[in-house]
Design a protein around this motif. Structure first.
Motif, PDB file in Angstrom:
ATOM      1  N   LEU A 154     -29.156  -7.147 -57.882  1.00 24.30           N
ATOM      2  CA  LEU A 154     -30.450  -6.053 -58.268  1.00 24.30           C
ATOM      3  C   LEU A 154     -30.869  -5.506 -56.998  1.00 24.30           C
ATOM      4  N   SER A 155     -31.317  -6.289 -55.942  1.00 24.89           N
ATOM      5  CA  SER A 155     -31.927  -6.055 -54.747  1.00 24.89           C
ATOM      6  C   SER A 155     -30.837  -5.014 -53.944  1.00 24.89           C
ATOM      7  N   GLN A 156     -29.698  -5.283 -54.037  1.00 23.95           N
ATOM      8  CA  GLN A 156     -28.689  -4.450 -53.256  1.00 23.95           C
ATOM      9  C   GLN A 156     -28.380  -3.052 -54.006  1.00 23.95           C
ATOM     10  N   MET A 157     -28.412  -3.152 -55.262  1.00 22.31           N
ATOM     11  CA  MET A 157     -28.302  -2.037 -56.127  1.00 22.31           C
ATOM     12  C   MET A 157     -29.583  -0.912 -55.793  1.00 22.31           C
ATOM     13  N   ALA A 158     -30.713  -1.449 -55.656  1.00 25.37           N
ATOM     14  CA  ALA A 158     -31.986  -0.822 -55.362  1.00 25.37           C
ATOM     15  C   ALA A 158     -32.051  -0.071 -53.992  1.00 25.37           C
ATOM     16  N   THR A 159     -31.298  -0.831 -52.928  1.00 24.40           N
ATOM     17  CA  THR A 159     -31.240  -0.359 -51.493  1.00 24.40           C
ATOM     18  C   THR A 159     -30.255   0.789 -51.522  1.00 24.40           C
ATOM     19  N   ASP A 160     -29.111   0.692 -52.328  1.00 28.02           N
ATOM     20  CA  ASP A 160     -27.840   1.529 -52.465  1.00 28.02           C
ATOM     21  C   ASP A 160     -28.102   2.649 -53.284  1.00 28.02           C
ATOM     22  N   GLY A 161     -29.529   2.933 -53.966  1.00 28.29           N
ATOM     23  CA  GLY A 161     -29.749   3.933 -54.674  1.00 28.29           C
ATOM     24  C   GLY A 161     -29.219   3.842 -56.116  1.00 28.29           C
TER      25      GLY A 161
END
Length: 483
Positions: free
Chosen positions: A329-336
């Motif tokens: 979830l955190s990575q999805m936020a940073t990847d847009g």
């Protein structure tokens, strides 16, 4: 009122909006010149803390003629690492806010004048420093934000020459940073609610930094996307265009360790799609904690008002570790793919790339915890695994040409002359000529005024000041080579 101008090196779109609001600017002209630094090679190395000093020492030993900055999180680590390097025969100076003004000035002067090649410092070092020939910046610890990292790493390669930016990190770094955010922020001028908003904001900034460590995407693309710039063949500098064009055609920029494929990945497509669907199911109304609970089938009381059991995504990831779901979830936020709303309650909403998760060919990976050796790779970035013995660090970065032996020997003689002149005039060596200019000088070997003016970075003023002495050195070198 008088015209007002605001200038900064690294500001996201959100920060630019804040600047406009706080200064009360009315319909301002906003200019963003671009964030990519194509001459910088970005590297991320996951390394246990006990091996970091050995890794740094090995890199410094392999690059004895280069200037570098090593950033540490604490004064204690700064002094310990400086002592280690000096004990191993690698001259280095420490710099941090706890030192006396005279000691800081002496350390800065020794580094700027190339008397000492390496400075080990906290983030107190750097403001106002414009040393153009810094060839590498190593971060011994995880910075608190992408903004902080990019400003500090960006002190490498300001002369345009290939340079390297390496971040050493581990899971303990993340835990330490998060604990400091949760426990160490107190400001009596803010209400408890305002303090919590500040904490949430700082957590989001840290999440962006953690995402940089874990992303499988091109590190250049990750960085520029964070600041609101998408690399493409039609944007940026000529070098930036080459990187973007190459990335779009082969998926490799040639300027970061991720594009050198020196790590293993985990396919988390199913997890990412489930998270996206759950955000839809809850109507983009809750934070990440509740989304994780719903996906793992929790019947916690604080979820009752949502009736999660009726949602298609309830329990969809009950077989997936909670930490893994949070990481994705955190990575999805940073990847847009997702975005985190501002305010006291950081609500998870869809990001600009959310629609991609519903595409039939959507595929999503995150970086495996353990790195593998890149001995079989291209050799440009080398490979660094999780042990000190594997610190086989590289010598060249993006776009670096390989000089022949004669050129390298002449370059070293020109550097010696530059250092002598700098001492005579009481100025840093790069004020005389940059490394890039000396490299071009060693390649062209000018012995006439016209030839000297053809060297990159040489004008009539520099020719008048230093041309004769440099051409004499070159002529002597040519005569020696001929004999």
């Amino acid at each position: 009122r008088p015209p007002v101008g605001a200038f900064t090196a690294t500001a996201t779109e959100r920060v630019r909006r804040d600047i406009v609001g706080l200064l009360g600017l009315r319909n301002p002209a906003v200019t963003v010149t671009g964030f990519d630094r194509p001459n910088l090679y970005f590297d991320v190395v996951k390394l246990e803390t006990k091996y970091k000093a050995a890794w740094v020492a090995r890199y410094v030993a392999d690059h004895p003629d280069e200037s570098g900055i090593v950033y540490c999180a604490t004064r204690k680590t700064t002094e310990a690492l400086t002592d280690t390097l000096n004990q191993m025969g690698h001259p280095a100076v420490a710099y941090h806010g706890g030192m006396s003004p005279d000691a800081r000035e002496a350390a800065q002067r020794d580094f700027i004048t190339d008397k000492v090649p390496v400075v080990v410092a906290t983030n107190a070092f750097g403001m106002g420093i414009d040393k153009s020939n810094v060839r590498y910046v190593i971060h011994h610890n995880l910075p608190e934000s992408i903004e902080a990292y990019y400003q500090e790493a960006g002190r490498a390669g300001r002369d345009g020459e290939p340079s390297r930016c390496t971040l050493l990190w581990n899971e303990s770094d993340i835990v330490t940073r998060r604990r400091l955010l949760d426990n160490d922020y107190e400001n009596e001028r803010l209400t408890p609610e305002e303090q919590e908003i500040v904490r949430q904001s700082k957590r989001r900034l840290l999440d962006g930094m953690v995402g940089y460590c874990r992303t499988t995407d091109c590190l250049h693309r990750y960085m520029t996307r964070y600041f609101g710039q998408e690399l493409s063949p039609n944007a940026g500098s000529a070098a930036g265009e080459d990187i973007a064009a190459d990335s779009s055609q082969s998926g490799r920029c040639g300027a970061c360790s991720n594009c050198e494929s020196t790590f293993e990945t985990i396919d988390v497509t199913r997890v990412a799609q489930a998270i996206s669907r759950c955000v839809h199911d809850v109507g983009q109304r809750v934070g990440s904690g509740k989304i994780v609970k719903i996906l793992r089938g929790s019947r916690a009381q604080d979820l009752a008002w949502l009736n999660p059991e009726r949602m298609p995504t309830f329990g969809m990831l009950k077989d997936v570790n909670e930490a893994r779901v949070r990481d994705v979830l955190s990575q999805m936020a940073t990847d847009g793919y997702l975005s985190i709303a501002e305010g006291r309650m950081p609500i998870v909403m869809f990001g600009a790339r959310a629609a991609e998760t519903a595409a039939p060919d959507f595929h999503y990976e995150i970086k495996q915890v353990e790195r593998k050796s890149a001995a079989a790779g291209s050799g440009r970035s080398g490979g660094v695994a999780d042990t000190a013995d594997s610190a086989n660090v590289p010598g060249d970065a993006l776009g670096s040409y390989i000089p022949d032996d004669d050129e390298e020997s002449l370059f070293q003689k020109l550097r010696e002359l530059r250092r002598t002149i700098a001492q005579e005039i009481g100025k840093p060596p790069y004020i005389v000529f940059s490394d890039k200019t000396l490299r071009d000088m060693a390649r062209i070997k000018p012995v006439t005024n016209a030839q000297f003016l053809a060297v990159n970075g040489v004008g009539q003023h520099k020719l008048d000041l230093y041309g004769q002495r440099f051409m004499q050195t070159i002529a002597s070198f040519n005569a020696g080579s001929a004999s």
